[in-house]
Design a protein around this motif. Structure first.
Motif, PDB file in Angstrom:
ATOM      1  N   UNK A 168       0.778  -1.133   0.089  1.00 44.47           N
ATOM      2  CA  UNK A 168      -0.106   0.133   0.023  1.00 44.47           C
ATOM      3  C   UNK A 168       0.828   1.235   0.010  1.00 44.47           C
ATOM      4  N   UNK A 169       2.072   1.235   0.661  1.00 46.71           N
ATOM      5  CA  UNK A 169       2.903   2.447   0.743  1.00 46.71           C
ATOM      6  C   UNK A 169       3.522   2.572  -0.746  1.00 46.71           C
ATOM      7  N   UNK A 170       3.877   1.571  -1.222  1.00 46.29           N
ATOM      8  CA  UNK A 170       4.383   1.435  -2.568  1.00 46.29           C
ATOM      9  C   UNK A 170       3.662   2.280  -3.651  1.00 46.29           C
ATOM     10  N   UNK A 171       2.132   1.585  -3.456  1.00 44.31           N
ATOM     11  CA  UNK A 171       1.025   2.261  -4.491  1.00 44.31           C
ATOM     12  C   UNK A 171       0.956   3.776  -4.158  1.00 44.31           C
ATOM     13  N   UNK A 172       1.106   4.055  -3.076  1.00 47.01           N
ATOM     14  CA  UNK A 172       0.860   5.508  -2.990  1.00 47.01           C
ATOM     15  C   UNK A 172       2.053   6.625  -2.993  1.00 47.01           C
ATOM     16  N   UNK A 173       3.303   5.834  -2.896  1.00 48.61           N
ATOM     17  CA  UNK A 173       4.560   6.658  -3.342  1.00 48.61           C
ATOM     18  C   UNK A 173       4.741   6.419  -4.793  1.00 48.61           C
ATOM     19  N   UNK A 174       4.246   5.329  -5.413  1.00 48.70           N
ATOM     20  CA  UNK A 174       4.625   4.912  -6.644  1.00 48.70           C
ATOM     21  C   UNK A 174       6.105   4.534  -6.975  1.00 48.70           C
TER      22      UNK A 174
END
Length: 200
Positions: A168-174
């Motif tokens: 989820x963190x990776x998705x938000x930071x892309x």
């Protein structure tokens, strides 16, 4: 000729990124880097190289052995085709950070490039070259720009309490999921502060 890395301009970029929202457009970062380093432009060239071997590289316009840089008439970022947007994003920003390199950290010829490739392939060397240290530094510089510190602290608290996972963190930071734990390793703050203070 630059004899020292552009630490003050990078610190300025870092501070600018701290004021941005979670997803910082890469074109915004590019524009700020060009402004802070006094560069007019930088080109992106995509190749069919294997991303598992080389995802990207920075080629300085000062590299007299590079046909690509001469043809483009400026610094060049080479990206491997086939990467998803998250990989393209972090590789591009990481290579962009090389505009802050000191002259000694740049790879201007075949000898420096061969040395760097040997080190990246895991070859044992008595000391790490300035080019190798620049590669490591550029990664942390990029990561610090892509995740503002207040957002990182918030993510860390949510992650500790189990309210958010690395995906989820990776998705938000892309950014690629595999780099998310790097944001929370114990010495992260020390690494970034060392770069901001000394550029190493």
């Amino acid at each position: 000729m630059r004899t020292e890395s552009l630490i003050m301009p990078y610190r300025d970029l870092y501070e600018i990124c701290q004021k941005q929202s979670l997803h910082i457009p890469r074109n915004f970062i590019k524009s700020e880097v060009l402004r802070l380093t006094g560069k007019e432009k930088i080109r992106v060239v995509c190749t069919d190289s294997d991303p598992s071997l080389c995802r990207g590289m920075f080629i300085s316009f000062g590299n007299n052995e590079s046909n690509i840089a001469r043809q483009c008439g400026c610094d060049v970022i080479v990206l491997a085709r086939g990467m998803n947007r998250c990989w393209q994003r972090i590789v591009y920003i990481k290579e962009l950070m090389h505009l802050f390199d000191a002259h000694a950290e740049s790879t201007f010829g075949g000898h420096e490039f061969d040395t760097l490739l040997s080190e990246m392939s895991g070859a044992e060397t008595p000391t790490r070259s300035p080019q190798w240290r620049s590669e490591i530094k550029a990664f942390w510089m990029a990561l610090a720009c892509l995740c503002p510190e207040d957002k990182r602290i918030n993510f860390m608290e949510l992650r500790k309490s189990g309210k958010i996972d690395d995906y989820s963190i990776a998705l938000q930071l892309r950014i690629p999921q595999q780099y998310v734990p790097r944001l929370f390793q114990q010495n992260y703050g020390l690494i970034i502060q060392e770069i901001l203070n000394n550029g190493s």
